[in-house]
Design an enzyme around this catalytic site. Structure first.
Site, PDB file in Angstrom:
ATOM      1  CG  HIS A 269      -1.875   1.172   1.266  1.00  0.00           C
ATOM      2  ND1 HIS A 269      -3.075   1.057   0.813  1.00  0.00           N
ATOM      3  CD2 HIS A 269      -1.563   2.459   1.782  1.00  0.00           C
ATOM      4  CE1 HIS A 269      -3.534   2.485   1.065  1.00  0.00           C
ATOM      5  NE2 HIS A 269      -2.699   3.071   1.444  1.00  0.00           N
ATOM      6  CD  GLU A 270       1.817   3.616   3.750  1.00  0.00           C
ATOM      7  OE1 GLU A 270       1.952   4.693   3.174  1.00  0.00           O
ATOM      8  OE2 GLU A 270       0.813   3.418   4.511  1.00  0.00           O
ATOM      9  CG  HIS A 273       0.559   6.230  -0.690  1.00  0.00           C
ATOM     10  ND1 HIS A 273      -0.484   7.008  -1.135  1.00  0.00           N
ATOM     11  CD2 HIS A 273       0.018   5.604   0.437  1.00  0.00           C
ATOM     12  CE1 HIS A 273      -1.633   6.746  -0.411  1.00  0.00           C
ATOM     13  NE2 HIS A 273      -1.460   5.975   0.469  1.00  0.00           N
ATOM     14  CD  GLU A 299      -5.599   5.716   0.620  1.00  0.00           C
ATOM     15  OE1 GLU A 299      -4.618   6.706   0.898  1.00  0.00           O
ATOM     16  OE2 GLU A 299      -5.823   4.597   1.404  1.00  0.00           O
TER      17      GLU A 299
END
Lengths: 506, 506
Positions: A269-270, A273, A299
């Site tokens: 997830h990170e 980003h 997001e």
């Protein structure tokens, strides 16, 4: 462009570059504080961060900035300046207007309350004592209502708050898309609860040593195309990604030795980003435009990788064997299909950040509806715990036993970030929509995942999203990447198809 | 103190506090760059460091600063202000005067050359090509001579440079102490060369895994009293200690798996620097006084721990067994006495940073004599390589084969740091003198080492040195801690006694 204009532009760009230097210093100090700064230096560090942040704020609202905006915003200037400078002036003007409209004294009071509120919230959550946090939350709401008064609004007061995080987003749009989403998800969640084909998940909780988890996630980050020469991975308590400068975009993560999913999916997830910020066009370096377009677009990138890539069966066709190498005792007896179904288990729960991808949007909707009602003066802050619990029962069929696992669970309100939560769900809808559009250019998407070749996927996202940074508004990006405005149907279809298959619902 | 004065003082302290915030940001960015910042962000990071450093420089030479100095330096102000504020004004004035006397244009040219010179020096050292570095070195010397012209001097031009690093130090003093030191060391080095009782050192070069070295050095740092809640240990290429803020003083080190001494003694050395800054009085926080008194005093603390503690037999009485636990294959067959003699082997060598504690001062004297001759216009920059080699032959009996292992070995000149080198030797003399004085209060010094109880030693250093920060001049600190001015005899006695014993010279 005439010589005067050229020299004003040059000075303006130098001024903005200086602002970016402050931003870099603040970002690094923040990262350091969250990853390994010694305890005894933390208080002083916080003061230093706040001092340099104030300098940055002062620059953004300075007379110097006002003069640049004035000189560079007129019709003649606009016609002669580059698209990049025009957009930069626009962004600086937006920030200037927002910040300048609030009386300095009032802003200072607000910042002080904010700083205290976070500390109080931490303690209140620990003790599950909403009453303790209430006066701070009331003040934060009070000030935000005043700010809306200064800033103005068109249809709904809450629109003004939404616009801060997702430029152009409105209550009208959200009511519509969230309404449709809810209509589809709520019955699906009920069907799943009644399903007789639930996955076995016991093996997920076997002990998986941290060092091994880390080795595995580093391999996955590499596969995703995260550039380790322009970033690094560190440990923290609350994971985040941070672009310190364009060649230095860092990821932090945390590990649970009894649930490898926290680190694996959290890092992916990170990583999403971070890959976004690593691939913003280098032409935007040294400007405020070298950043994500909005919280929602940001997001969309993290959720694209987390849900549409790493919770996809094809991804594990390639990586399950690799995972197995790092924890053979855990996965030897498990088939790929069992694994895939287990990591996609869906079950109503109380804590947002632990929710699965199907029920997650319901957590967001609850927060959205409560925030909207507060800022439209329909409910009072003191009634939040009860309303929160009622909504959880209504949407998810579960009720928090304490406020710690209810209304006190998230930090956002303590930071005064009202209007932020919807970005999470918007990002999810954007991601589903981008995925659908990507399939037109990359019909072999599933096969690429099975081969572990994520490069074309990363390139498509860079071409259609990353490179623009803040050059475009979020909805412009969605429009140009997908050929239409926000459309929630793609997410609905994705969730319906996927979860009906996993739970073998007819 | 009247109300006006009180409010000026308050504003001045706030101004200085802001300077310290910049300093903290710059220190952290520098640390980060040297310990793990990703490669692709380094160039931008350097720009940001230089931008914030310029802001700091601008503040120290601003009209605002001039006004504070003016208002707070007069007799009336001095009488009413605290000792701390008076000293702070004095330090700010000194910095202001130094920086302000140089014409801004000239300073800017100098900084640019400096920045390039370091890069060129790196390449020149790699290629062992002095000619390549020569034009830069000549310019750096040229500018420093001009600066001396602006700053003025009393007896020797070089005194002005010395004073920057070691306030109050002069050629006159150094000639005297270095003369005595040389007279004692040179014959001792010769005797050692002729000695038939040389230690065996083969075992020093056995493979000692980095992770194990690190575990051991962490234990030693803890024993020394380094506060890990106010610091941390990281890897780097060129080790250093850095006080980022008073509660955050970090150490960096490097490891050679085939020579554990690099990390062990290197970390202890940097630990000595760090313990100094961790124990400066908290009353000096937020001011420029919260720093080491001088380069020499700083070095006295690192060398105290490195030489007078960790190269002492008593220290290993306590720690040899511990070391052995981390590398049993390496030390099992070695006696404590063999170990002690091996780690204190003395042998003339070419590279300063690899020199043993006996020959080390000779490396410094060579640099001192060459710098002094340059700034007294007795020699030319282009003749440095030849003069360097002659002096190495004369003092140490060795001649560099290339300029890389000769005149090009150190970065200091590339950074324009002329007058810095003597601090290393001064620190050594201070340390020997402090040790002698400490023995009066702590006659059981040897026994404490044998017991691994380094607390009383750390406390004595804090009481007599650390806590003062920059409140006192270096020679004031030495005078009050030892009851006399700089006296080189203590170092001479220490080296003579120790090395005659180790090499069994009668």
């Amino acid at each position: 462009m005439n010589a005067t204009m050229l020299s004003i532009e040059k000075e303006f760009l130098a001024f903005v570059k200086k602002m970016m230097a402050y931003k870099e210093a603040v970002s690094l100090m923040y990262w350091d504080l969250r990853t390994g700064a010694p305890r005894k230096g933390a208080e002083q560090r916080s003061e230093t961060i706040s001092m340099l942040s104030s300098e940055l704020f002062a620059m953004s609202t300075s007379e110097e900035m006002a003069a640049y905006i004035g000189k560079l915003s007129n019709k003649e200037a606009k016609e002669s300046l580059s698209e990049r400078t025009n957009r930069l002036v626009e962004e600086c003007k937006k920030e200037y207007d927002l910040n300048k409209k609030i009386p300095a004294d009032e802003y200072k009071e607000y910042v002080t309350i904010q700083a205290h509120a976070e500390t109080i919230w931490e303690e209140a959550r620990e003790k599950s004592d909403f009453a303790m946090f209430l006066p701070y939350l009331e003040k934060l709401v009070y000030y935000n209502k005043r700010f809306i008064g200064y800033w103005g609004y068109k249809e709904h007061k809450y629109d003004t708050l939404l616009d801060q995080y997702e430029p152009g987003m409105t209550v009208k749009t959200l009511d519509e898309v969230f309404g449709k989403l809810r209509q589809s998800i709520v019955p699906l969640v009920k069907d799943i609860a009644d399903s007789l084909n639930k996955p076995s998940t016991d093996f997920l909780y076997d002990t998986f040593p941290k060092a091994k988890q880390k080795e595995f996630t580093l391999q996955i980050l590499d596969q995703m195309g995260y550039d380790f020469d322009a970033g690094r991975l560190d440990d923290t308590v609350h994971p985040f990604a941070t672009g310190i400068n364009p060649g230095d975009v860092r990821i932090t993560t945390r590990y649970d030795e009894n649930d490898f999913r926290m680190a694996v999916f959290g890092t992916i997830h990170e990583g999403g980003h971070a890959i976004y910020e690593q691939n913003i066009s280098k032409e935007l370096v040294d400007t405020l435009l070298c950043d994500g377009a909005s919280m929602g677009i940001h997001e969309s990138q993290s959720l694209f990788y987390e849900n549409f890539v790493s919770r996809h069966q094809g991804f594990w066709e390639h990586n399950f064997e690799l995972l197995n190498q790092y924890a053979p005792d855990q996965f030897d007896r498990i088939t790929l299909d069992e694994f895939y179904r287990a990591i996609n288990e869906s079950k109503p729960s109380l804590i947002r950040i632990e929710a699965d991808e199907l029920t997650y949007p319901l957590h967001i909707m609850i927060r959205y509806e409560l925030e909207k009602a507060i800022f439209n003066d329909e409910i009072e802050v003191k009634d939040l715990p009860q309303l929160w619990n009622e909504k959880y029962e209504e949407y998810l069929g579960v009720t928090p036993k304490t406020d710690a696992e209810g209304v006190l669970q998230d930090v956002h309100w303590a930071g005064g970030s009202f209007g932020y939560f919807p970005s999470y769900a918007l990002g999810y809808m954007y991601a589903a929509q981008l995925k659908q559009s990507m399939l037109k250019s990359i019909p072999e998407f599933d096969q690429l995942l099975e081969e572990g070749n994520l490069t074309p996927i990363r390139e498509w996202l860079t071409e259609n999203v990353h490179r623009y940074g803040r050059m475009k508004e979020p909805l412009e990006i969605i429009q140009s990447a997908t050929g239409e405005g926000l459309n929630v149907q793609y997410l609905i279809d994705y969730l319906t198809d996927k979860y009906r298959a996993i739970y073998q619902l007819n």
